[in-house]
Design a protein around this motif. Structure first.
Motif, short mmCIF file in Angstrom:
data_model
loop_
_atom_site.label_atom_id
_atom_site.label_comp_id
_atom_site.label_asym_id
_atom_site.label_seq_id
_atom_site.Cartn_x
_atom_site.Cartn_y
_atom_site.Cartn_z
N LYS A 106 0.83 -1.21 0.00
CA LYS A 106 0.00 0.00 0.00
C LYS A 106 0.86 1.26 0.00
CE LYS A 106 -4.17 -1.68 2.31
NZ LYS A 106 -3.94 -3.11 2.44
N SER A 109 -3.18 6.62 2.11
CA SER A 109 -4.50 6.96 1.57
C SER A 109 -4.57 8.41 1.10
CB SER A 109 -5.55 6.75 2.67
OG SER A 109 -5.15 7.38 3.88
N SER A 205 -7.19 -2.03 14.36
CA SER A 205 -5.84 -1.98 13.78
C SER A 205 -5.11 -3.31 14.04
CB SER A 205 -5.08 -0.81 14.43
OG SER A 205 -3.69 -0.94 14.21
N HIS A 207 -2.28 -4.60 13.12
CA HIS A 207 -0.82 -4.66 13.31
C HIS A 207 -0.33 -3.98 14.59
CE1 HIS A 207 -0.58 -6.32 9.34
NE2 HIS A 207 -1.11 -5.24 8.80
N LYS A 217 6.03 1.09 16.86
CA LYS A 217 5.11 2.18 17.15
C LYS A 217 5.24 2.48 18.64
CE LYS A 217 1.06 1.69 14.14
NZ LYS A 217 -0.34 1.17 14.14
#
Ligand code: BYC
Length: 312
Positions: A106, A109, A205, A207, A217
């Motif tokens: 990906k 967006s 989410s 992941h 993260k």
């Protein structure tokens, strides 16, 4: 040491806040999750050149054009740092590009929305780079050394991008009625997509739990989204822009801004290839890849010639 013992030592290093380097032992899933996230980030930087590149020939002055050119070139550089950082995880650039060009990997967006007016250069700098700074300042402290180090420099450049975007909008907001309307209309279009950049709600989410556990993260999607909103609302007020969310309200108890619902149906449509510009963006990158074939061939021929000379 057994795989289990290696993993335990790895987790202890993460818990102590140590930085993991390319040659260190790491669980296979840590490596593949990093490849997924970092390569998607690199693709985003490269695709991110397209919406702004669209306005280079139409910038309203020589100064604006020079600044925009520099910004778009910075994004290409960010893509290159992150591709190089990802290559340290034992994946080639060709493989990453292959995954991107075939639609397997990906990209953000946000770059599937069109840039319709000059004010969009302001909104992208202020909101899109502003969101990226919030996300990437955290990533600059992540557990994987090559990614964290790339982020330090990228964040410095993103700060310049953020300021130039805000300054474009501030200037328009001091201008004519038409200019103020153009700035407001652009922010109306970019506000919600900017909030979507932080990814789905924490509960949706898949992941996050791995990535938070490994300190890739450091904060959840919702935490960073909230941080961005809290920073951005006063900036909007400063220049007289209204954010397009009637439910946006400061809560003095939590000291955070509450906001309306995000349109997740739109988000999933966009990340699954059904946004306004997905087809156009992918076509531009595929065409660029084909048009760049001769460069790769020439570089390959040159490398072979040098190797022959060295061997002789
Ligand atoms: N767009 O489990 P989740 C820039 C996907 S460029 C598309 O929360 P994760 C700039 C996600 O990939 C900066 N897809 O995922 C350049 C996953 O799908 P897959 C771009 C999204 O990884 C030029 C699925 O949804 N920044 O600044 O834990 C000009 C589930 O999500 C998005 C980065 O790339 C999205 N917005 O968290 C101006 C930052 N959100 O992979 C500016 C690095 C989610 O299973 N990346 N998905 O198929 C990250 O921080 C994290 O990957 C994310 C998502 C917060 C984005």
């Amino acid at each position: 040491m057994s795989e289990q013992e290696l993993e335990q030592k790895f987790n202890e290093r993460i818990d102590r806040g140590e930085v993991i380097e390319a040659k260190d032992w790491m669980p296979e899933r840590y490596r593949t999750q990093l490849i997924r996230m970092m390569s998607q980030h690199a693709h985003s930087e490269v695709v991110g050149m397209l919406p702004e590149g669209n306005w280079i020939t139409r910038a309203p002055s020589l100064k604006r054009k020079a600044v925009l050119l520099a910004k778009v070139q910075d994004e290409a550089g960010h893509g290159l740092y992150i591709y190089s950082g990802t290559e340290t995880l034992n994946i080639s650039r060709e493989e990453m590009l292959g995954a991107f060009l075939t639609g397997k990997a990906k990209y953000s967006s946000i770059f599937n929305y069109p840039t319709l007016t000059w004010a969009d250069m302001g909104s992208i700098g202020w909101l899109v780079d502003g969101a990226a700074i919030v996300n990437q300042t955290a990533l600059a402290k992540c557990s994987y050394g090559p990614y964290a180090r790339a982020m330090v420099r990228i964040c410095k450049e993103e700060n310049f991008h953020h300021k130039q975007g805000y300054e474009i909008l501030a200037t328009l907001m001091k201008g004519t009625k038409e200019q103020r309307e153009m700035a407001q209309e652009s922010v109306n279009r970019f506000w919600w997509p900017a909030l979507m950049m932080f990814g789905p709600h924490d509960a949706e989410s898949p992941h996050s739990s791995d990535l938070l556990r490994w300190k890739v993260k450091l904060h959840s999607n919702d935490t960073l989204r909230q941080r961005f909103i809290d920073r951005t609302v006063p900036q909007a007020e400063n220049i007289g822009i209204t954010l397009p969310d009637p439910k946006l309200k400061f809560n003095p108890e939590t000291k955070h801004y509450e906001h309306g619902d995000i349109n997740w149906e739109e988000f999933y449509n966009v990340i699954n290839g059904r946004g306004i510009c997905n087809k156009e963006r992918m076509k531009a990158r595929r065409d660029a890849h084909v048009n760049g074939n001769w460069v790769r061939e020439a570089a390959e021929a040159y490398a072979q010639k040098r190797n022959k000379l060295k061997a002789a």
